[in-house]
Design a protein around this motif. Structure first.
Motif, PDB file in Angstrom:
ATOM      1  N   VAL A  62      22.128 -23.586  44.527  1.00 46.91           N
ATOM      2  CA  VAL A  62      22.281 -23.366  43.088  1.00 46.91           C
ATOM      3  C   VAL A  62      23.213 -24.465  42.604  1.00 46.91           C
ATOM      4  CG1 VAL A  62      21.895 -20.884  43.187  1.00 46.91           C
ATOM      5  CG2 VAL A  62      24.226 -21.767  43.341  1.00 46.91           C
ATOM      6  N   ARG A  63      23.002 -24.881  41.375  1.00 46.07           N
ATOM      7  CA  ARG A  63      23.823 -25.977  40.852  1.00 46.07           C
ATOM      8  C   ARG A  63      24.641 -25.493  39.665  1.00 46.07           C
ATOM      9  NH1 ARG A  63      21.556 -31.650  38.465  1.00 46.07           N
ATOM     10  NH2 ARG A  63      20.533 -30.169  37.077  1.00 46.07           N
ATOM     11  N   VAL A  71      22.948 -19.852  36.158  1.00 47.10           N
ATOM     12  CA  VAL A  71      23.126 -20.822  37.242  1.00 47.10           C
ATOM     13  C   VAL A  71      21.769 -20.965  37.909  1.00 47.10           C
ATOM     14  CG1 VAL A  71      24.323 -21.387  39.383  1.00 47.10           C
ATOM     15  CG2 VAL A  71      25.528 -20.136  37.582  1.00 47.10           C
ATOM     16  N   ARG A  72      21.150 -22.119  37.785  1.00 48.94           N
ATOM     17  CA  ARG A  72      19.762 -22.284  38.195  1.00 48.94           C
ATOM     18  C   ARG A  72      19.631 -22.677  39.669  1.00 48.94           C
ATOM     19  NH1 ARG A  72      16.507 -20.092  36.924  1.00 48.94           N
ATOM     20  NH2 ARG A  72      14.795 -21.573  36.744  1.00 48.94           N
ATOM     21  N   CYS A  84      27.108 -26.566  36.630  1.00 51.17           N
ATOM     22  CA  CYS A  84      27.517 -27.686  35.777  1.00 51.17           C
ATOM     23  C   CYS A  84      28.591 -27.193  34.806  1.00 51.17           C
ATOM     24  CB  CYS A  84      26.321 -28.248  35.002  1.00 51.17           C
ATOM     25  SG  CYS A  84      25.046 -28.993  36.054  1.00 51.17           S
ATOM     26  N   ASP A  92      26.434 -20.438  30.017  1.00 41.93           N
ATOM     27  CA  ASP A  92      25.520 -21.425  30.576  1.00 41.93           C
ATOM     28  C   ASP A  92      26.252 -22.358  31.537  1.00 41.93           C
ATOM     29  OD1 ASP A  92      23.483 -23.132  31.138  1.00 41.93           O
ATOM     30  OD2 ASP A  92      23.152 -23.833  29.096  1.00 41.93           O
ATOM     31  N   SER A  97      20.902 -16.917  42.234  1.00 39.76           N
ATOM     32  CA  SER A  97      20.742 -17.186  40.804  1.00 39.76           C
ATOM     33  C   SER A  97      20.495 -15.897  40.031  1.00 39.76           C
ATOM     34  CB  SER A  97      19.584 -18.165  40.588  1.00 39.76           C
ATOM     35  OG  SER A  97      19.346 -18.361  39.208  1.00 39.76           O
ATOM     36  N   SER A 107      24.351 -24.324  33.547  1.00 40.90           N
ATOM     37  CA  SER A 107      23.274 -25.219  33.975  1.00 40.90           C
ATOM     38  C   SER A 107      23.136 -26.432  33.070  1.00 40.90           C
ATOM     39  CB  SER A 107      21.940 -24.468  34.029  1.00 40.90           C
ATOM     40  OG  SER A 107      21.523 -24.085  32.724  1.00 40.90           O
TER      41      SER A 107
END
Length: 441
Positions: free
Chosen positions: A403-404, A388-389, A406, A37, A378, A39
Motif C-alpha cells: 500500500v502506498r 490508502v490504495r 502519500c 486521503d 487497504s 493517496s
C-alpha cells in the motif's frame, strides 16, 4: 457479445483471477465525508490554497482568451503566453532552454523515442517510470543497447558502464544516456545522485554523456522555492553558447500534476535538444497545446511557489514527513517483516548534506509499505476513514505488493497518529491470525 468482446473478457478474467484487475474508484474527500486521503500526489496541498484560487480567478477574469489553445504548438497553439511561461521556467530552473508538454508521460516518451540514436546506449535505473520504457521501445536504439541496472546501486552502474566502454573504440562518438529519477514513486526513496554522477564521470567522457533526470515527485517540493533536487545540488547542466554547463545533469523533467496541482510538464534541456523535439517528437507535434486556462494556472502557481506561502508549505511537508517516519519506525520495529515493512533503502540521507535548501534527511512524502495482503490492508484502512490504495503487479514486480501512503502539507499530527493506530490494529490482527494457524498445525 462480439468475438472481440469475448476474447477481451477472457483476458480480463485472467487478470481478475490473479487479483490484478483494475477499475476506477470514486471517493468523496470533502470535509463532510470524514475520509482522509493518503493517496493524493498533491504534496503541497496547493489544490486547496485559498490564495491560489483567488489569484487564479482574478487573472482569469482579466484575460481575454481562457479556453483551448486552438491547435498544436506548430499550428496556432504557440501563443505569447506559452512562450512567456517557458521563458519563466528557463530563468527559474536555471536552464538554457525549456519546452512545454501536455504531460510528463508525453515528455518522457517524446525524448526517449526520438533523441537517442541507433548507435547510442540507454542505461537506466530498473525502477524508472513506465513512460521511459514506452519511449525506449519506440526508439531506434536496439534492445541490446538498452540496459537496466539494479535500483540506486552505483557499483552496479559502474559494472554496466565498464562493460559497454571496454568494447568502445577510441573514435567512438556514441552517446551514453543515463535515465534516473530524483524521488521514486513506488519505494519513496531518493536517488544517490552525486554518487551515480561520479560513476558516470569515471567511465564515460563528459562529451559522450547525457544524464536525464525525472523530477516529477520533487518539482515544487525540494530546493530553493521548489526548484528541485538537481538545482539544490548545483548539478543543472545543458549546452549554453556551445559550452557544457557546469552541472552534470543535462536534461530535467519537471511535471505539474503532483505538487504543482495542475497538469502538463516542462523539459529543461539544451536549445538543440529542444529544436530536435519540436521537429521529431510526435506527441508534441500532433497534440493540441496546453489550454490557456492551464497556462494561467501555472503562472499563478509559480507565484505561490516563490512566495512565503510556498516556503511554509514545503516546511510543513518536511515536518509531517519526519513525524510519520518516526512513528512508523516504532511500529515496524516490533512488526514481523512478512506482515509489513518498508523498502530497505527508504529515506536514506542525501550524500551531499551541505546542499543549500536540501536538508540531509528531508523525509520522503511517499511511503511504500510492503505487505503480501495489500487489498486487505487497504480495505481495513478505508473502513477506518483512510484512503490508502494498494499497488500490485504489474505496476510493481511480484513480491513487491504494497500500500502506498502519500503525505500532504498541512496534515495534522493527530491524523497521522490515527493512521498509525489503524496500522497497529491491522498488524496485531495479522499476528493473532498467524498464531492461530500455527496452533492448529
Amino acid at each position: 457479445m462480439t468475438e472481440l468482446d469475448k476474447r477481451l473478457d477472457h483476458l480480463l478474467n485472467g487478470r481478475k483471477q490473479k487479483n490484478r484487475f483494475r477499475s476506477f474508484k470514486e471517493y468523496d474527500t470533502s470535509s463532510e465525508s470524514g475520509l482522509v486521503d493518503f493517496s493524493s500526489n498533491d504534496y503541497l496541498s496547493l489544490t486547496s490554497s485559498k490564495a491560489l484560487r483567488k489569484a487564479y480567478l482574478s487573472k482569469l477574469s482579466s484575460t481575454p482568451n481562457i479556453f483551448g489553445s486552438t491547435g498544436s504548438r506548430l499550428l496556432s497553439g504557440c501563443t505569447p503566453a506559452h512562450s512567456a511561461l517557458e521563458k519563466r521556467f528557463v530563468s527559474f530552473f536555471g536552464s538554457p532552454s525549456a519546452l512545454l508538454f501536455n504531460s510528463g508521460w508525453d515528455a518522457n516518451v517524446s525524448f526517449f523515442a526520438t533523441v537517442p540514436q541507433p548507435a547510442d546506449w540507454v542505461i537506466y535505473d530498473e525502477l524508472v517510470h513506465a513512460s521511459v520504457h514506452s519511449g525506449m521501445r519506440a526508439s531506434r536504439v536496439p534492445p541490446e543497447r538498452r540496459i537496466p541496472f539494479p535500483h540506486n546501486d552505483p557499483k552496479a552502474l559502474a559494472e554496466v558502464l565498464e562493460t559497454i566502454t571496454s568494447t568502445s573504440s577510441s573514435n567512438d562518438r556514441s552517446t551514453v544516456f543515463l535515465a534516473l529519477e530524483s524521488l521514486y514513486s513506488m519505494d519513496g526513496d531518493f536517488s544517490p545522485l552525486p554518487a551515480l554522477l561520479d560513476v558516470m564521470g569515471q567511465n564515460v567522457p563528459r562529451s559522450r554523456q547525457c544524464v536525464v533526470l525525472d523530477e516529477a515527485h520533487s518539482t515544487g517540493v525540494y530546493g530553493d522555492q521548489g526548484r528541485g533536487v538537481v538545482h539544490a545540488l548545483g548539478e543543472e547542466g545543458g549546452a549554453q553558447g556551445g559550452k557544457r554547463g557546469e552541472g552534470r545533469v543535462d536534461v530535467r523533467l519537471m511535471t505539474f500534476g503532483k505538487a504543482v496541482g495542475c497538469s502538463g510538464a516542462v523539459l529543461l534541456c539544451s536549445p538543440t535538444v529542444r529544436s530536435f523535439l519540436v521537429n521529431f517528437a510526435r506527441p508534441l507535434i500532433f497534440s493540441t497545446a496546453l489550454p490557456h486556462s492551464t497556462v494561467i494556472a501555472l503562472d499563478c502557481v509559480w507565484d505561490v511557489l516563490q512566495s512565503e506561502e510556498g516556503d511554509q508549505r514545503r516546511r510543513s511537508l518536511v515536518v509531517i514527513s519526519a513525524y510519520i517516519h518516526s512513528q512508523l519506525d516504532i511500529l515496524l520495529a516490533r512488526t514481523p517483516r512478512d506482515i509489513l515493512h518498508l523498502p530497505p533503502d527508504h529515506n536514506i540521507p542525501f550524500p551531499d548534506s551541505d546542499a543549500p535548501n536540501l536538508p540531509p534527511k528531508p523525509g520522503s512524502p511517499i511511503l511504500g509499505l510492503l505487505t503480501p495482503q495489500p487489498h486487505a490492508l487497504s480495505a481495513f484502512l478505508l473502513e477506518r476513514g483512510f484512503i490508502v490504495r494498494p499497488v500490485v503487479p504489474p505496476t510493481v514486480p511480484p513480491g513487491g505488493e504494497r500500500v502506498r501512503i502519500c503525505l500532504r502539507a498541512g496534515m495534522r499530527k493527530e491524523v497521522i497518529d490515527s493512521l498509525i493506530e489503524a496500522l497497529r490494529l491491522w498488524v496485531d490482527s495479522r499476528v493473532e491470525e498467524d498464531r492461530g494457524v500455527r496452533a492448529k498445525l
